[in-house]
Design a protein around this motif. Structure first.
Motif, PDB file in Angstrom:
ATOM      1  N   ILE A 166       0.946  -0.464   5.102  1.00  0.00           N
ATOM      2  CA  ILE A 166       2.286  -0.655   4.533  1.00  0.00           C
ATOM      3  C   ILE A 166       2.741  -2.105   4.686  1.00  0.00           C
ATOM      4  CG2 ILE A 166       4.728   0.030   4.711  1.00  0.00           C
ATOM      5  CD1 ILE A 166       3.705   2.759   5.767  1.00  0.00           C
ATOM      6  N   GLY A 167       2.416  -2.709   5.823  1.00  0.00           N
ATOM      7  CA  GLY A 167       2.894  -4.063   6.099  1.00  0.00           C
ATOM      8  C   GLY A 167       2.398  -5.105   5.121  1.00  0.00           C
ATOM      9  N   PRO A 180       1.524  -4.935   1.738  1.00  0.00           N
ATOM     10  CA  PRO A 180       2.300  -5.015   0.491  1.00  0.00           C
ATOM     11  C   PRO A 180       3.779  -5.280   0.740  1.00  0.00           C
ATOM     12  CG  PRO A 180       1.680  -2.744   0.928  1.00  0.00           C
ATOM     13  CD  PRO A 180       0.923  -3.588   1.906  1.00  0.00           C
ATOM     14  N   LEU A 181       4.299  -4.894   1.905  1.00  0.00           N
ATOM     15  CA  LEU A 181       5.708  -5.173   2.204  1.00  0.00           C
ATOM     16  C   LEU A 181       5.947  -6.667   2.298  1.00  0.00           C
ATOM     17  CD1 LEU A 181       8.572  -4.320   3.002  1.00  0.00           C
ATOM     18  CD2 LEU A 181       7.790  -4.269   5.380  1.00  0.00           C
ATOM     19  N   ALA A 214       5.934  -8.091  -1.147  1.00  0.00           N
ATOM     20  CA  ALA A 214       7.128  -7.729  -1.918  1.00  0.00           C
ATOM     21  C   ALA A 214       8.347  -8.524  -1.453  1.00  0.00           C
ATOM     22  CB  ALA A 214       7.396  -6.231  -1.795  1.00  0.00           C
ATOM     23  N   THR A 245       8.951   7.996   7.972  1.00  0.00           N
ATOM     24  CA  THR A 245       8.056   7.956   6.826  1.00  0.00           C
ATOM     25  C   THR A 245       7.211   9.217   6.715  1.00  0.00           C
ATOM     26  OG1 THR A 245       7.932   5.541   6.860  1.00  0.00           O
ATOM     27  CG2 THR A 245       6.095   6.705   5.845  1.00  0.00           C
ATOM     28  N   LEU A 277       3.154   4.615  -2.043  1.00  0.00           N
ATOM     29  CA  LEU A 277       3.191   3.347  -1.321  1.00  0.00           C
ATOM     30  C   LEU A 277       4.183   2.387  -1.977  1.00  0.00           C
ATOM     31  CD1 LEU A 277       2.136   1.445   0.862  1.00  0.00           C
ATOM     32  CD2 LEU A 277       0.236   0.853  -0.684  1.00  0.00           C
ATOM     33  N   GLU A 278       4.257   2.417  -3.292  1.00  0.00           N
ATOM     34  CA  GLU A 278       5.191   1.541  -4.001  1.00  0.00           C
ATOM     35  C   GLU A 278       6.634   1.841  -3.604  1.00  0.00           C
ATOM     36  OE1 GLU A 278       6.558   0.421  -8.583  1.00  0.00           O
ATOM     37  OE2 GLU A 278       4.655   1.467  -8.235  1.00  0.00           O
ATOM     38  N   GLU A 305       7.571   3.458  -0.802  1.00  0.00           N
ATOM     39  CA  GLU A 305       7.711   3.161   0.629  1.00  0.00           C
ATOM     40  C   GLU A 305       8.099   1.691   0.829  1.00  0.00           C
ATOM     41  OE1 GLU A 305       7.209   3.616   4.928  1.00  0.00           O
ATOM     42  OE2 GLU A 305       7.523   5.043   3.305  1.00  0.00           O
ATOM     43  N   VAL A 306       7.374   0.817   0.153  1.00  0.00           N
ATOM     44  CA  VAL A 306       7.641  -0.617   0.277  1.00  0.00           C
ATOM     45  C   VAL A 306       8.995  -0.981  -0.328  1.00  0.00           C
ATOM     46  CG1 VAL A 306       6.890  -2.884  -0.556  1.00  0.00           C
ATOM     47  CG2 VAL A 306       5.223  -1.284   0.415  1.00  0.00           C
ATOM     48  N   VAL A 346      12.348  -2.652   1.492  1.00  0.00           N
ATOM     49  CA  VAL A 346      12.994  -3.867   0.982  1.00  0.00           C
ATOM     50  C   VAL A 346      14.470  -3.586   0.703  1.00  0.00           C
ATOM     51  CG1 VAL A 346      13.053  -5.547  -0.910  1.00  0.00           C
ATOM     52  CG2 VAL A 346      10.846  -4.807   0.037  1.00  0.00           C
TER      53      VAL A 346
END
Length: 300
Positions: A17-18, A20-21, A24, A165, A203-204, A206-207, A211
Motif C-alpha cells: 500500500i505504501g 502507490p500511496l 499518489a 483496512t 488498492l486504488e 485504499e490509496v 489521501v
C-alpha cells in the motif's frame, strides 16, 4: 488545509500500500518524506529503527501528516509463536516509536493516520459493522486493539485516524496473491461455504481514501472497505470468470483448518460485513463500488 500542499511523512512506504500511496501523494502535489531501515539515499528519506532506537523528534516536528503503515505481513504462514510475536511487535514498536517522537516534538503533526485492520472486529457473521462496533475475539482482534491503543497515545492536538483496512485487491500482492496462480491453473475453489462476507477494497480506493483522509478533519476509526458487501464466493467466482477458468471445486473448512490452523478461521473463514460509514459521510466517492468492478479492473 484541504487545498494546500501538505508535508507528509510515511512509515511503511515500500510496502504493497505504501508504494502507490507515496506516488499518489506526490502526484497530488504534496511533499512526501519516508522512513527507511537502511542508510538513506536521498534527502527525502530518514532512517529509523523501531523497537531499537528512538526516532529524532525533528523528523516529525512540524509535519502536517504522519502515515503509519509499518508492520509484518499477516499472510506469511504458518502462524508460529515466533511469527505471532513478529506480527504484534512490528506494529506496536513502529507505532510507539512514532508516537514518542510526536510527544517530544516542538510542533506535533496536525494528523496521524495509523494502520489497523478489519481483524479488529473478529468473526461477526450476524453483525453490520460500522466504526462504533466493539472489538471481536481472536489473535488479529487482540493485535488491532493493542495497535490502536498505541496510536491513540499521540498528542491530544494531533488528529488521530485509525485505518481499519479490509482485504485489499491489487496486483502483485494483497488478498488475491495466493488465489490467482491456483485459479489460472484451473483450481479456483470455494473456501468453506463461501457464504462469509469478505470486507474487500481495491488498492486504488485504499490509496485514494488515505489521501482523502490526509486533508480531512475526520478522527477516530475509519473502515476502509468497499461500499457494496460481497461474499467470499462472489469474489473468487469473479476472479475465475475474468481469467476464463472453471470454478467448480470446494475446499472444506476442516481441510483449511488442518492446513492453516486458526489462521484459516481468521483470514479466510471469518465473516465481516464492514460498512465504510465514516468515509462515505465524509464525502469520499469510491472508484470501484462493487467487487466485480474491482476484480475487473485488476484482471481486465
Amino acid at each position: 488545509m484541504a487545498d494546500a500542499p501538505l508535508s507528509v511523512l510515511v512509515a511503511g512506504a515500500s510496502g504493497f500500500i505504501g508504494t502507490p500511496l507515496v506516488a499518489a501523494l506526490r502526484a497530488a502535489g504534496h511533499h512526501v518524506t519516508t522512513l527507511v531501515r537502511r542508510e538513506p539515499t536521498s534527502p527525502y528519506e530518514f532512517r529509523w529503527q523501531p523497537g531499537v532506537a528512538d526516532l529524532d523528534p525533528a523528523v516529525v516536528d512540524g509535519a502536517d501528516v504522519v502515515v503509519n503503515l509499518a508492520g509484518a505481513s499477516i499472510a506469511r504462514l504458518p502462524w508460529t509463536a515466533a511469527r505471532r510475536r513478529a506480527v504484534r511487535s512490528s506494529r506496536l514498536d513502529a507505532t510507539r516509536t512514532l508516537v514518542t517522537a510526536m510527544q517530544r516534538a516542538a510542533t506535533p503533526p496536525h494528523a496521524f493516520l495509523s494502520g489497523s485492520a478489519s481483524g479488529y472486529y473478529g468473526d461477526r457473521p450476524a453483525d453490520r459493522l460500522i466504526e462504533s462496533a466493539d472489538p471481536g475475539a481472536g489473535f488479529l482482534a487482540e493485535v488491532c486493539t493493542a495497535w490502536e491503543a498505541a496510536a491513540s497515545e499521540a498528542p491530544s492536538t494531533t488528529r488521530t485516524v485509525l485505518l481499519r483496512t479490509g482485504l485489499v485487491l491489487g496486483p502483485d500482492g494483497g488478498a488475491l496473491a495466493p488465489v490467482l496462480p491456483l485459479t489460472r491453473l484451473g483450481l479456483g475453489s470455494r473456501l468453506g461455504t463461501g457464504g462469509q462476507y469478505w470486507p474487500w477494497i481495491s488498492l486504488e480506493d485504499e490509496v485514494a481514501a488515505i489521501v482523502h483522509l490526509c486533508s480531512s478533519e475526520v478522527a477516530g476509526p475509519v473502515n476502509l472497505a468497499g461500499p457494496t458487501p460481497a461474499l467470499a464466493d462472489h469474489v473468487l467466482r469473479r476472479v475465475a470468470q475474468d481469467l476464463h477458468r472453471p470454478y467448480a471445486l470446494t475446499v472444506p473448512e476442516t481441510v483449511l483448518r488442518l492446513a492453516l490452523r486458526d489462521a484459516a478461521d481468521e483470514l479466510l473463514l471469518a465473516s465481516q460485513l464492514l460498512v465504510p460509514a465514516v468515509l462515505q459521510a465524509d464525502g469520499y466517492t469510491f472508484r470501484h463500488a462493487t467487487v466485480e468492478q474491482a476484480v475487473d479492473a485488476l484482471l481486465g
